[in-house]
Design a protein around this motif. Structure first.
Motif, PDB file in Angstrom:
ATOM      1  N   VAL A   1       1.074  -0.943  -0.226  1.00 38.52           N
ATOM      2  CA  VAL A   1       0.362  -0.341   0.257  1.00 38.52           C
ATOM      3  C   VAL A   1       1.069   1.223  -0.425  1.00 38.52           C
ATOM      4  O   VAL A   1       0.624   2.477  -0.971  1.00 38.52           O
ATOM      5  N   VAL A   2       1.994   1.288   0.356  1.00 37.06           N
ATOM      6  CA  VAL A   2       2.396   2.496   0.914  1.00 37.06           C
ATOM      7  C   VAL A   2       3.293   3.022  -0.219  1.00 37.06           C
ATOM      8  O   VAL A   2       2.932   3.937  -0.449  1.00 37.06           O
ATOM      9  N   PRO A   3       3.101   2.361  -1.130  1.00 33.12           N
ATOM     10  CA  PRO A   3       3.666   2.781  -2.628  1.00 33.12           C
ATOM     11  C   PRO A   3       2.759   3.396  -3.572  1.00 33.12           C
ATOM     12  O   PRO A   3       3.294   4.445  -3.816  1.00 33.12           O
ATOM     13  N   GLY A   4       2.154   2.853  -3.607  1.00 24.50           N
ATOM     14  CA  GLY A   4       0.660   4.106  -4.021  1.00 24.50           C
ATOM     15  C   GLY A   4       0.184   4.332  -3.251  1.00 24.50           C
ATOM     16  O   GLY A   4      -0.300   5.642  -3.861  1.00 24.50           O
ATOM     17  N   LEU A   5       0.420   4.906  -2.272  1.00 26.96           N
ATOM     18  CA  LEU A   5       0.301   6.256  -1.589  1.00 26.96           C
ATOM     19  C   LEU A   5       1.099   7.448  -1.786  1.00 26.96           C
ATOM     20  O   LEU A   5       0.716   7.860  -1.570  1.00 26.96           O
ATOM     21  N   LEU A   6       2.447   7.167  -1.700  1.00 23.48           N
ATOM     22  CA  LEU A   6       4.002   7.384  -2.149  1.00 23.48           C
ATOM     23  C   LEU A   6       2.974   8.565  -3.866  1.00 23.48           C
ATOM     24  O   LEU A   6       3.472   9.479  -3.825  1.00 23.48           O
ATOM     25  N   VAL A   7       2.540   7.404  -4.695  1.00 29.10           N
ATOM     26  CA  VAL A   7       2.363   8.269  -5.556  1.00 29.10           C
ATOM     27  C   VAL A   7       1.320   8.508  -6.119  1.00 29.10           C
ATOM     28  O   VAL A   7       1.339   9.523  -6.676  1.00 29.10           O
TER      29      VAL A   7
END
Length: 90
Positions: free
Chosen positions: A26-32
């Protein structure tokens, strides 16, 4: 015999594993999504579908890169549970 301590340990270990796996996904999607939102705010482009594709690609990239670790972690946990169950039964 399964004691409450053993059950609590298994639940704690399972929740820790799930938390790590979800964070990796989830974290990479949130950052993008945050970067796209900043770009949209700076350029005043208010297109709702613009953030979907970069987040999807980031999530797919993370699954491709971390998939082996995710599956390996889950298998290690399952094997650990089965070994514990075998020692508790007999």
């Amino acid at each position: 015999m399964m004691t409450p301590e053993i059950a609590a340990d298994l639940v704690s270990e399972a929740l820790g594993l799930v938390t790590r796996m979800v964070a990796v996904l989830v974290v990479p999607g949130l950052l993008v999504g945050l970067l796209v939102a900043l770009f949209q705010a700076a350029t005043q482009i208010n297109e709702q579908t613009l953030s979907f594709l970069p987040r999807l690609l980031a999530t797919l990239l993370v699954v491709a890169l971390a998939g082996r670790w995710l599956v390996g972690s889950m298998m290690d946990f399952c094997i650990s549970v089965f070994h514990r169950a075998a020692t508790l039964v007999g």
